[in-house]
Design a protein around this motif. Structure first.
Motif, PDB file in Angstrom:
ATOM      1  N   GLU A  23       0.833  -1.190   0.000  1.00  0.00           N
ATOM      2  CA  GLU A  23       0.000   0.000   0.000  1.00  0.00           C
ATOM      3  C   GLU A  23       0.878   1.254   0.000  1.00  0.00           C
ATOM      4  O   GLU A  23       1.992   1.243   0.501  1.00  0.00           O
ATOM      5  N   ASP A  54      -5.875   0.406  -4.491  1.00  0.00           N
ATOM      6  CA  ASP A  54      -4.930  -0.325  -5.339  1.00  0.00           C
ATOM      7  C   ASP A  54      -5.581  -0.965  -6.567  1.00  0.00           C
ATOM      8  O   ASP A  54      -4.903  -1.290  -7.527  1.00  0.00           O
ATOM      9  N   CYS A 125      -5.597  -1.134   0.818  1.00  0.00           N
ATOM     10  CA  CYS A 125      -5.811  -2.558   0.540  1.00  0.00           C
ATOM     11  C   CYS A 125      -6.456  -3.369   1.650  1.00  0.00           C
ATOM     12  O   CYS A 125      -7.463  -4.000   1.424  1.00  0.00           O
TER      13      CYS A 125
HETATM   14 ZN   LIG Z   1      -2.614  -5.483  -0.209  1.00  0.00          ZN
END
Ligand SMILES: [Zn+2]
Ligand SMILES: [Zn+2]
Ligand SMILES: [Zn+2]
Ligand SMILES: [Zn+2]
Ligand SMILES: [Zn+2]
Ligand SMILES: [Zn+2]
Ligand SMILES: [Zn+2]
Ligand SMILES: [Zn+2]
Lengths: 278, 278, 278, 278
Positions: A23, A54, A125
């Motif tokens: 991240e 992401d 994430c």
């Molecule tokens: Zn991740």
């Protein structure tokens, strides 16, 4: 983003960084050629402290995006640092490079002034995955829940359960320090799988939940053996939510009769959508 | 009961009896001491041709009945021929005795004049189970579905899918005569597990459903190996509904990663409620 | 598209055209510069007979598309003949011009060989609206439903109810010829609002549904007075789905206590998504 | 009861009594002839401090209980002090008499030691109604909600929203002291309808919720005019939950086009079930 605010309100002042990994957080260095906006319509400015989802792009024109309403299964999605090839434009696609080129369309999230970079780093994430898992389960105030795994995703699930008013939250892991941290975030009970056997964990969860077992069990371990155990732990008529089996570690023994007799909802969760970070 | 009517409308004129077993139909011989009514409030009369829901009683005062809303898990339920002891009053509790004493509170269903006893015999058990399974799944018009097992419950599920407007219905079984019968009830495709292997069945279902696999797969086999196969067959993001694992035949090998990656809803179904026969 | 097939299977051989208006069907004259595909991935060819979803584009990057999951409220959508200005490129945007330029991204649907242009013409608009309405309601086999309005959308809703296995379907309108047509599509009862008053319609619906009233009432009239009537007609605990109030005809008198006492789900439905035509 | 615990955790130490009325708390004086149990199976003892659900009995054998799954519409329910006649056995049926005879089957709830009688008094009625309303709405963490009415039910809804992790909670009422109390329970914003007009309230709610309006609006006022206002206030695609229109105060002017254009879920809520107090 309401989740970010809420989440911050609960987390401020706790020890960080909790979540290492791909991240990324940072400061906007350059924008252009034309102005771009956050999802809420406000313009992004140079100097803003930001993070980003992401998963930057799903196609919204395939069967999975439009018909099946499961965009996390879109075959055309672009994920920073995972589906992109750094030898091609825009090159700077991973969180470990000094600069990251954010492709137009990336969902960029402004970090509130009172949240540190460390505090924001999991927004990209682990948090969306946890939100996706919780969204797919019938979470509501007053429930008894258990979370298998106290890593980043498991911890985030426990925090979301806390925010959602769960009556009891039991974290299950093998690492005493992880379990200790979960307590700081409102987890009410912990079970160490090195210090207990399945029957003891089952019994403990029965007692914690007035004799029924947990209404929802979340799996966030990455260990295939957690799955048959989760089916043992969840109460009859309850929900088992599986989101940690991201890599293939082969088959395990499971009992279809037990699954059927318990009259369960088993929901597996793959990836996350932009919805989940907003 | 609307289901009975509908069901009859579709089934009239087909070869019977399809469904042997503990279900019972009959004629009311004696009533008393006070008058009793059908669920719709109309009085039951001597001479009425009836069947009854084999689950006669749930307590509606326990945790499972009131809080968890899963009355089929009620520990106090009374099921004709299953939970009752024929050495005790009222003795005549099974469908094979010449007379059956219907305990007050039994949900008795009048058989429409144009439905034969043979046509009605499955109303008491296989149909409610099938309705329960279909109710727990996101069935709607236009879907591609597959049904593992073409016995009474599997056939009833296929018929309900037909009534609900499924685009394609594929029955999977090993008995050619059963598969042949399903075709008479509107099943669009059949697969014989003795004549095909898993990969061939998977490929056939992909083609039947324009390349995605079935939106819903129903398990009604009683064979534990059907469960890992069902997870292979259902499309990504689809629903797998398990209702045939009534007896314990031990564990089978299953792949938690495959379950997770496919982003599934897996719903297991135990028993039936009176709702399901009305 | 499964809906198209299903819908054709039921409609073939009936008198057309039923649905005049802005919907368009036609033959592909030219493609380019690059090849384009149908939603199922197959390439579109010159000479194909097609129709298209009149809502061609939602942005999938705004709050309504991504967070609220209500793309029909997207402020950026493009609708053929409605939101486009014919003095600008591509000019040929309405179904009444001899040629229509289909903007890249338009969801084009191939008309099956056995469906006539007349049969396909409602796919572009009335059908998706009807599918959206039915999707937002708890439609399932065995229910008693009523549809206010027997115009294109109301008729499509009735057909979808038929396909979905509704036990009874009552069409309510003032035009005898429209009501007559609905009977050809499987509607079981009709009520002419010029020949009955509210109490009579209420009583008729009670009797049709064994004394409870319809489980679902759909509004597709465009007449504001239909809404308070619909609340009178639906059974206690039932669902009222409103999709016909597309223009503002001011306020009507409604009784909040009646709405509350009946313990209703009232769902209003605006526009349609590509999902609904596939 | 998990709700009781949770609710206590949040309420302890605040000024009481908030909720006058027919709810009752007390101490068990006599039991018999046979032992009775709480819903969790533990035996009730003389001296226990208890309250009870004012809806003591639904029949669980009628259409509304079994088929429609709306037991609050059961025509056979027995409600303490409302549906019972005090001239008949057991006479002592209201909370204002010194003793209350609790009919067998009443759902009795033990008051935790650390909760005062004053703290427990709303468990019998306002809380279950509020829980029913919240259960019928898509409440989850991070949402912006507004509550029309800051009386007992409105306050309980606001508290449940707080427990469930709502991002913002706006209470709307005309009584400054009620609004002041809501702030003590976690309400984030208040609007006094005597000091603002509809446009100002709408604007205020837009700003509170980042420009969309509240995701859910709850009505708990008893004032019929609150209903058209609620439809103005809720965001497009949001949910409006009506539970305060218990008495008939006639019709009000409402705009069906506005209802339709906003693509809403409007859910009305009548009464409460035992589920809601557990
Ligand atoms: Zn991740
Ligand atoms: Zn896609
Ligand atoms: Zn029970
Ligand atoms: Zn049986
Ligand atoms: Zn949009
Ligand atoms: Zn149109
Ligand atoms: Zn009842
Ligand atoms: Zn009360």
């Amino acid at each position: 983003g309401t989740d970010v605010h809420l989440w911050h309100g609960k987390l401020a002042g706790v020890p960080y960084p909790l979540i290492p990994g791909h991240e990324a957080v940072g400061t906007i260095e350059r924008i252009g050629p034309s102005p771009i906006s956050y999802l809420n319509g406000k313009e992004i400015k140079v100097g803003d402290r930001v993070t980003f989802h992401d998963v930057t792009k799903t196609c919204f024109s395939c069967y999975y995006c439009l018909i099946a309403k499961t965009p996390t299964k879109c075959p055309n999605r672009v994920v920073y640092g995972i589906t992109m090839d750094s030898t091609k434009f825009p090159h700077l696609i991973g969180g470990y490079s000094e600069y990251v080129y954010l492709i137009p369309g990336t969902h960029i999230i402004k970090i509130p002034d009172h949240v540190s970079f460390d505090g924001a780093i999991s927004v990209g994430c682990a948090l969306p995955t946890a939100i996706h898992a919780v969204t797919r389960s019938p979470m509501k105030h007053g429930l008894n829940v258990a979370v298998q795994g106290a890593g980043p995703v498991g911890l985030m699930i426990a925090i979301l359960a806390k925010i959602s008013g769960a009556a009891t939250i039991t974290s299950i892991d093998q690492a005493p320090n992880r379990l200790k941290i979960t307590k700081r975030f409102g987890v009410t009970h912990t079970l160490n799988i090195r210090e207990t056997d399945l029957e003891e964990r089952k019994q403990a969860l029965y007692e914690i939940s007035d004799g029924h077992g947990p209404d929802i069990v979340y799996e966030a371990t990455g260990n295939a053996l957690a799955v048959p155990e989760g089916i043992e732990l969840v109460r009859e008529g309850g929900t088992y939510t599986i989101c940690g089996q991201y890599t293939d570690s082969g088959t395990v023994e499971m009992n279809p009769h037990l699954m059927n007799r318990k009259h369960l909802d088993i929901r597996t969760v793959w990836g996350s959508e932009t919805t989940h970070v907003y």
